[in-house]
Write a protein that holds these residues in place. Structure first.
Motif, mmCIF file in Angstrom:
data_model
loop_
_atom_site.group_PDB
_atom_site.id
_atom_site.type_symbol
_atom_site.label_atom_id
_atom_site.label_comp_id
_atom_site.label_asym_id
_atom_site.label_seq_id
_atom_site.Cartn_x
_atom_site.Cartn_y
_atom_site.Cartn_z
ATOM 1 N N ALA A 13 0.829 -1.208 0.000
ATOM 2 C CA ALA A 13 0.000 0.000 0.000
ATOM 3 C C ALA A 13 0.863 1.257 0.000
ATOM 4 C CB ALA A 13 -0.926 -0.004 1.214
ATOM 5 N N LEU A 63 2.723 1.578 -3.456
ATOM 6 C CA LEU A 63 1.836 2.023 -4.518
ATOM 7 C C LEU A 63 1.368 3.460 -4.314
ATOM 8 C CD1 LEU A 63 -0.236 -1.248 -4.956
ATOM 9 C CD2 LEU A 63 1.308 -0.222 -6.647
ATOM 10 N N ARG A 64 1.153 3.830 -3.075
ATOM 11 C CA ARG A 64 0.784 5.222 -2.776
ATOM 12 C C ARG A 64 1.902 6.166 -3.220
ATOM 13 N NH1 ARG A 64 1.352 6.452 3.316
ATOM 14 N NH2 ARG A 64 3.522 6.352 2.598
ATOM 15 N N GLU A 86 -6.502 -2.157 -1.276
ATOM 16 C CA GLU A 86 -7.599 -1.434 -1.915
ATOM 17 C C GLU A 86 -8.144 -0.339 -1.007
ATOM 18 O OE1 GLU A 86 -11.664 -2.472 -4.391
ATOM 19 O OE2 GLU A 86 -10.999 -3.856 -2.827
ATOM 20 N N LYS A 127 -6.625 1.176 1.537
ATOM 21 C CA LYS A 127 -5.620 2.215 1.761
ATOM 22 C C LYS A 127 -5.518 3.151 0.558
ATOM 23 C CE LYS A 127 -3.565 1.461 5.803
ATOM 24 N NZ LYS A 127 -3.183 2.490 6.796
ATOM 25 N N LEU A 128 -5.517 2.584 -0.647
ATOM 26 C CA LEU A 128 -5.368 3.408 -1.834
ATOM 27 C C LEU A 128 -6.620 4.243 -2.104
ATOM 28 C CD1 LEU A 128 -3.504 1.054 -4.339
ATOM 29 C CD2 LEU A 128 -2.560 2.831 -2.863
ATOM 30 N N ARG A 142 -6.604 7.681 -0.999
ATOM 31 C CA ARG A 142 -5.815 8.604 -1.832
ATOM 32 C C ARG A 142 -6.417 8.750 -3.231
ATOM 33 N NH1 ARG A 142 -0.799 9.998 0.392
ATOM 34 N NH2 ARG A 142 -0.894 9.532 2.627
ATOM 35 N N VAL A 185 -6.917 6.471 -5.424
ATOM 36 C CA VAL A 185 -6.208 5.623 -6.377
ATOM 37 C C VAL A 185 -6.958 4.303 -6.457
ATOM 38 C CG1 VAL A 185 -4.054 4.412 -6.895
ATOM 39 C CG2 VAL A 185 -3.994 6.696 -5.883
ATOM 40 N N LEU A 229 -7.440 0.364 -7.274
ATOM 41 C CA LEU A 229 -6.704 -0.886 -7.393
ATOM 42 C C LEU A 229 -7.499 -1.860 -8.250
ATOM 43 C CD1 LEU A 229 -4.282 -2.680 -6.455
ATOM 44 C CD2 LEU A 229 -5.813 -3.543 -4.662
#
Length: 231
Positions: free
Chosen positions: A162, A165-166, A194, A196-197, A200, A202, A204
């Protein structure tokens, strides 16, 4: 490439020559990407990130669509030491699970109430898994609960992915990422990443588990798309 891949290339060249058909060559990473795209249905963006997490690979790649419908893949980050699957197998074997230990460790982790805390090491687009693996082994030697330790391994990998990718999404200005590979098929890891993103903004993308691991569907997807385009 390992000999297994080169043997497959030899067979492909021979078949192409016998049947007088064109041979399209793609890399192992591109095969995983294409299988993931086909199963997940996206992303459709011109630029996005791919995280390939398996026993032999933990790479973060920037994917850029080309005019010929293929992709340029550029490695922009990943693990500096152990791969994700090596981390899982190292602890799984120590727990007495059958190798490769991914599926068994996932089942064991489902019995835990909460994960055992392990360190997370992410610096920009580089991650380290040797430290968390060493910490996990020490906790096991100290008598840690097996299920909690298994969940701890999953949680550490999920949090590592996470954060990676962030950071990658911010660095390259993308809003879509796709997760593939054997370790990437773990349900706990997928859910955590998923969530966590999403904070932001974003997205997944995840393929079905059977298309996340090594398979030939990526090659087939490329061949079908190129054939359709030429028709």
């Amino acid at each position: 490439y390992m000999p297994a891949f080169l043997a497959g290339m030899s067979v492909a060249r021979s078949l192409a020559a016998v049947y007088n058909v064109p041979l399209e060559v793609i890399s192992h990473q591109e095969n995983h990407l294409e299988a993931g795209l086909w199963s997940a249905g996206g992303p459709q963006a011109e630029r996005f990130l791919l995280l390939h997490a398996s026993g032999g690979t933990t790479d973060l790649l920037l994917c850029e669509r080309r005019e010929d419908s293929r992709y340029n893949l550029t490695q922009v980050g990943g693990s500096l030491d152990l791969h994700a699957g090596q981390f899982v197998d190292r602890i799984g074997v120590a727990l007495g699970l059958q190798f490769p230990t991914g599926p068994a460790l996932e089942q064991l982790a489902e019995q835990a109430e909460k994960p055992l805390e392990l360190p997370v090491s992410v610096r920009k687009l580089d991650v380290s898994l040797s430290g968390p693996a060493t910490a996990a082994m020490r906790k096991l030697e100290a008598g840690a609960d097996a299920a909690s330790l298994a969940l701890g391994v999953e949680h550490t990998l999920a949090e590592t992915f996470a954060r990676l990718l962030r950071n990658g999404a911010a660095a390259y200005g993308v809003r879509d990422v796709i997760l593939v590979g054997g370790v990437g098929s773990n349900k706990y890891i997928r859910k955590h990443v998923e969530e966590k993103l999403a904070k932001r903004r974003v997205r997944l993308w995840v393929p079905e588990g059977r298309f996340s691991c090594d398979n030939a569907s990526g090659c087939a997807a490329v061949a079908w798309r190129l054939h359709k385009k030429n028709d």
